[in-house]
Design a protein around this motif. Structure first.
Motif, PDB file in Angstrom:
ATOM      1  N   GLN A  14       0.860  -1.182   0.000  1.00 22.62           N
ATOM      2  CA  GLN A  14       0.000   0.000   0.000  1.00 22.62           C
ATOM      3  C   GLN A  14       0.899   1.235   0.000  1.00 22.62           C
ATOM      4  OE1 GLN A  14      -3.438  -0.277  -0.167  1.00 22.62           O
ATOM      5  NE2 GLN A  14      -2.958  -2.452  -0.355  1.00 22.62           N
ATOM      6  N   VAL A  15       0.636   2.165  -0.896  1.00 23.47           N
ATOM      7  CA  VAL A  15       1.462   3.362  -1.019  1.00 23.47           C
ATOM      8  C   VAL A  15       0.596   4.588  -0.766  1.00 23.47           C
ATOM      9  CG1 VAL A  15       3.013   4.658  -2.526  1.00 23.47           C
ATOM     10  CG2 VAL A  15       2.856   2.170  -2.761  1.00 23.47           C
ATOM     11  N   ARG A  16       1.018   5.429   0.151  1.00 27.55           N
ATOM     12  CA  ARG A  16       0.293   6.671   0.437  1.00 27.55           C
ATOM     13  C   ARG A  16       0.801   7.761  -0.513  1.00 27.55           C
ATOM     14  NH1 ARG A  16       1.242   4.861   5.881  1.00 27.55           N
ATOM     15  NH2 ARG A  16       3.121   6.113   5.753  1.00 27.55           N
ATOM     16  N   ALA A  17       0.457   7.577  -1.776  1.00 26.57           N
ATOM     17  CA  ALA A  17       0.829   8.528  -2.830  1.00 26.57           C
ATOM     18  C   ALA A  17      -0.121   8.299  -3.998  1.00 26.57           C
ATOM     19  CB  ALA A  17       2.277   8.311  -3.269  1.00 26.57           C
ATOM     20  N   THR A  18      -0.185   9.270  -4.860  1.00 26.93           N
ATOM     21  CA  THR A  18      -1.053   9.137  -6.028  1.00 26.93           C
ATOM     22  C   THR A  18      -0.452   8.127  -7.003  1.00 26.93           C
ATOM     23  OG1 THR A  18       0.063  10.856  -7.292  1.00 26.93           O
ATOM     24  CG2 THR A  18      -1.767  11.559  -5.838  1.00 26.93           C
ATOM     25  N   ALA A 132      12.375  -4.000  -3.986  1.00 25.90           N
ATOM     26  CA  ALA A 132      11.957  -2.941  -4.917  1.00 25.90           C
ATOM     27  C   ALA A 132      10.664  -2.288  -4.444  1.00 25.90           C
ATOM     28  CB  ALA A 132      11.797  -3.502  -6.331  1.00 25.90           C
ATOM     29  N   ALA A 133       9.712  -3.081  -3.983  1.00 26.22           N
ATOM     30  CA  ALA A 133       8.434  -2.522  -3.517  1.00 26.22           C
ATOM     31  C   ALA A 133       8.662  -1.549  -2.360  1.00 26.22           C
ATOM     32  CB  ALA A 133       7.477  -3.630  -3.099  1.00 26.22           C
ATOM     33  N   ALA A 134       9.523  -1.920  -1.428  1.00 27.32           N
ATOM     34  CA  ALA A 134       9.798  -1.045  -0.285  1.00 27.32           C
ATOM     35  C   ALA A 134      10.438   0.266  -0.738  1.00 27.32           C
ATOM     36  CB  ALA A 134      10.704  -1.762   0.718  1.00 27.32           C
ATOM     37  N   LYS A 135      11.390   0.185  -1.659  1.00 32.58           N
ATOM     38  CA  LYS A 135      12.060   1.400  -2.136  1.00 32.58           C
ATOM     39  C   LYS A 135      11.119   2.275  -2.955  1.00 32.58           C
ATOM     40  CE  LYS A 135      16.589  -0.750  -2.105  1.00 32.58           C
ATOM     41  NZ  LYS A 135      17.626  -1.392  -2.927  1.00 32.58           N
ATOM     42  N   ILE A 136      10.314   1.651  -3.813  1.00 38.02           N
ATOM     43  CA  ILE A 136       9.350   2.413  -4.625  1.00 38.02           C
ATOM     44  C   ILE A 136       8.344   3.111  -3.715  1.00 38.02           C
ATOM     45  CG2 ILE A 136       7.488   2.217  -6.327  1.00 38.02           C
ATOM     46  CD1 ILE A 136       9.186  -0.192  -7.507  1.00 38.02           C
ATOM     47  N   LYS A 137       7.856   2.401  -2.706  1.00 40.17           N
ATOM     48  CA  LYS A 137       6.914   2.980  -1.742  1.00 40.17           C
ATOM     49  C   LYS A 137       7.535   4.198  -1.061  1.00 40.17           C
ATOM     50  CE  LYS A 137       4.840   1.861   2.774  1.00 40.17           C
ATOM     51  NZ  LYS A 137       3.506   2.392   2.642  1.00 40.17           N
ATOM     52  N   GLU A 138       8.742   4.039  -0.544  1.00 35.33           N
ATOM     53  CA  GLU A 138       9.408   5.115   0.179  1.00 35.33           C
ATOM     54  C   GLU A 138       9.643   6.316  -0.736  1.00 35.33           C
ATOM     55  OE1 GLU A 138      12.709   7.488   1.348  1.00 35.33           O
ATOM     56  OE2 GLU A 138      13.263   5.709   0.237  1.00 35.33           O
ATOM     57  N   MET A 139      10.114   6.087  -1.942  1.00 40.80           N
ATOM     58  CA  MET A 139      10.368   7.187  -2.880  1.00 40.80           C
ATOM     59  C   MET A 139       9.064   7.897  -3.263  1.00 40.80           C
ATOM     60  SD  MET A 139      13.184   5.445  -5.417  1.00 40.80           S
ATOM     61  CE  MET A 139      13.226   6.889  -6.522  1.00 40.80           C
ATOM     62  N   SER A 140       8.008   7.125  -3.506  1.00 44.63           N
ATOM     63  CA  SER A 140       6.725   7.703  -3.918  1.00 44.63           C
ATOM     64  C   SER A 140       6.110   8.534  -2.805  1.00 44.63           C
ATOM     65  CB  SER A 140       5.755   6.589  -4.321  1.00 44.63           C
ATOM     66  OG  SER A 140       6.255   5.840  -5.398  1.00 44.63           O
ATOM     67  N   GLU A 141       6.229   8.076  -1.576  1.00 48.61           N
ATOM     68  CA  GLU A 141       5.637   8.786  -0.450  1.00 48.61           C
ATOM     69  C   GLU A 141       6.407  10.043  -0.087  1.00 48.61           C
ATOM     70  OE1 GLU A 141       5.166   5.763   2.572  1.00 48.61           O
ATOM     71  OE2 GLU A 141       3.336   5.004   1.614  1.00 48.61           O
ATOM     72  N   ARG A 142       7.661  10.157  -0.520  1.00 46.02           N
ATOM     73  CA  ARG A 142       8.447  11.384  -0.287  1.00 46.02           C
ATOM     74  C   ARG A 142       8.018  12.509  -1.219  1.00 46.02           C
ATOM     75  NH1 ARG A 142      14.344   9.029  -0.457  1.00 46.02           N
ATOM     76  NH2 ARG A 142      13.849   9.215  -2.650  1.00 46.02           N
ATOM     77  N   ARG A 143       7.365  12.207  -2.279  1.00 46.87           N
ATOM     78  CA  ARG A 143       7.027  13.211  -3.310  1.00 46.87           C
ATOM     79  C   ARG A 143       5.924  14.119  -2.857  1.00 46.87           C
ATOM     80  NH1 ARG A 143      10.042  12.325  -7.209  1.00 46.87           N
ATOM     81  NH2 ARG A 143      10.925  10.341  -7.662  1.00 46.87           N
TER      82      ARG A 143
END
Length: 143
Positions: A14-18, A132-143
């Motif tokens: 689950q990603v808290r980003a658009t 990869a999922a963890a890194k993508i999530k973290e990067m996306s939520e920083r935006r």
């Protein structure tokens, strides 16, 4: 069909980003380099339908589905195999969720690999999709 059970690594997060923010992390080369390897020969700024990522003598990924911002699928081929094998892919799937989106990473079906290394490919993919999922999530939520 091989008759063997599929060997597909999958991880859902689950990603808290658009979806647009996640899509940017999935497709912009500079961002991909933070969560995966990009061959030096790939000089485009972003992936697009038909993009090819080639690690010479090792692996080729070709973007076969580019549905912004829902699905990115890349067909996998090893130049070490005698013939191309259909059905092995790297897939990144996005769907809306209550507080952002859900990202699914799927890699395989390694049961189709013709060189006897299916289990090794699968085991490496299990680690890859989680990392990869963890890194993508973290990067996306920083935006």
């Amino acid at each position: 069909m091989t008759g063997k059970a599929p060997l597909i690594a999958e991880h859902v997060v689950q990603v808290r980003a658009t979806p647009a923010a996640v899509w940017d992390v999935l497709t912009r080369a500079a961002n991909i380099r933070e969560w995966d390897d990009v061959p030096e020969s790939f000089t485009a700024d972003t992936l697009a339908a038909g993009s090819v990522l080639e690690w010479e003598g090792y692996a080729v990924l070709k973007v076969v589905e580019f549905d912004v911002p829902r699905s990115l699928r890349m067909a996998y081929h090893s130049p070490r195999w005698e013939r191309p094998v259909d059905g092995i892919e790297y897939a990144y799937l996005l769907s809306p969720a209550a507080s952002g989106c859900e990202l699914t990473l799927r890699v395989g079906d390694w049961a189709l690999a013709p060189d006897g290394n299916a289990r090794d490919y699968f085991d490496a993919s299990v680690d890859f999709v989680a990392d990869a999922a963890a890194k993508i999530k973290e990067m996306s939520e920083r935006r």
